[in-house]
Design an enzyme around this catalytic site. Structure first.
Site, PDB file in Angstrom:
ATOM      1  N   ASP A  40       0.808  -1.211   0.000  1.00 38.17           N
ATOM      2  CA  ASP A  40       0.000   0.000   0.000  1.00 38.17           C
ATOM      3  C   ASP A  40       0.846   1.268   0.000  1.00 38.17           C
ATOM      4  OD1 ASP A  40      -2.447  -1.184  -0.078  1.00 38.17           O
ATOM      5  OD2 ASP A  40      -2.920  -0.916   2.037  1.00 38.17           O
ATOM      6  N   LYS A  62      -3.597   3.450  -2.535  1.00 40.81           N
ATOM      7  CA  LYS A  62      -4.733   4.315  -2.795  1.00 40.81           C
ATOM      8  C   LYS A  62      -4.571   5.586  -1.964  1.00 40.81           C
ATOM      9  CE  LYS A  62      -7.692   1.060  -1.770  1.00 40.81           C
ATOM     10  NZ  LYS A  62      -8.957   0.362  -1.490  1.00 40.81           N
ATOM     11  N   MET A 175      -8.296   9.695   8.366  1.00 39.30           N
ATOM     12  CA  MET A 175      -8.735  10.081   7.028  1.00 39.30           C
ATOM     13  C   MET A 175      -9.624  11.323   7.036  1.00 39.30           C
ATOM     14  SD  MET A 175      -9.431   6.229   5.543  1.00 39.30           S
ATOM     15  CE  MET A 175     -10.306   5.685   7.012  1.00 39.30           C
TER      16      MET A 175
END
Length: 258
Positions: A40, A62, A175
């Protein structure tokens, strides 16, 4: 259901919060035995040197607006590489089961009859605040904590976030850096405007950066951050223990007076 060859297997490894030396011993051993690695964006690429030199190492990170692969494509890549090479290590930042879609990947791979082992990782939700000297629980100050994501997949604040904001617990928000002002405004409906707040970016890495303040300072803090870089937001009285909390407050006041 089609059954693949016995050698096909997958190990889902939590890479930890950032720094390569915060992976677990078991996770490191899995990497050394990998036939292919899918990693990742939030994993330290120094970890890839621990895997055999000749094996495929595929980036499937991502980041906001920069997805190399969608989740369905990643799922398929895991299975395809397990069938082609044997032991696939799926390397994910933090812990795979803390907002990491780890269970989605496990369920998909297992639906093909491929065995999956999960190696837990050190979650950034706890370790990144700790790396800055912020204890998310403290006797007499905070007896509990909530770990929440800023928004749901529909892009709206979750009901859990609203409930967490109404509590007296420490909030750890993942996030949510680009929505810091909105987050602070929502929390400010239930908590005092002087409630301490911190944002940590690049946690546990050499370029780690932490900005402290209060809910009232959200606009200022947001202006000082790199909004393209993910981070962790911590809200609660425990943030006042950060070594520079009061120093930062004084500097802001002096700056405004000048």
């Amino acid at each position: 259901m089609k059954q693949y060859r016995q050698e096909a297997r997958v190990t889902l490894v939590g890479a930890g919060p950032g720094s390569s030396d915060l992976i677990t011993v078991r996770g490191l051993e899995a990497l050394k035995q990998a036939d292919a690695v899918l990693y990742d964006a939030l994993t330290d690429t120094n970890l890839l040197t621990e895997a055999p030199r000749h094996i495929p190492k595929i980036y499937v990170g991502k980041r906001c607006g920069k997805h190399s692969f969608g989740q369905d494509e990643i799922n398929a890549l895991i299975v395809d590489n397990a069938c082609r090479y044997g032991h696939v290590v799926r390397l994910k930042g933090g812990d795979p089961f803390v907002f990491g879609r780890g269970m989605e990947e496990v369920e998909y791979v297992e639906s093909f009859g491929i065995p999956v082992e999960v190696v837990p990782g050190v979650s950034s939700a706890i370790s990144v605040p700790a790396s800055q000297g912020i204890s998310i629980t403290k006797r007499g100050v905070s007896n509990s904590f909530w770990v929440v994501t800023a928004t749901t997949k529909e892009g709206e604040p979750s009901k859990d976030f609203q409930l967490a904001a109404q509590s007296s617990a420490t909030l750890v928000i993942l996030m949510g850096v680009r929505k810091l002002v909105e987050i602070a405004t929502e929390i400010g409906k239930y908590r005092k405007s002087y409630t301490p707040l911190a944002v940590v970016q690049n946690g546990t890495l050499p370029n780690e950066n932490c900005i402290t303040g209060t809910l009232n300072d959200a606009i200022y803090i947001s202006s000082k951050m790199d909004l393209s870089c993910p981070g962790i937001i911590i809200v609660g009285d425990v943030v006042a223990d950060h070594p520079s909390f009061f120093e930062d407050a004084i500097q802001r006041v002096v700056g405004m007076e000048l």
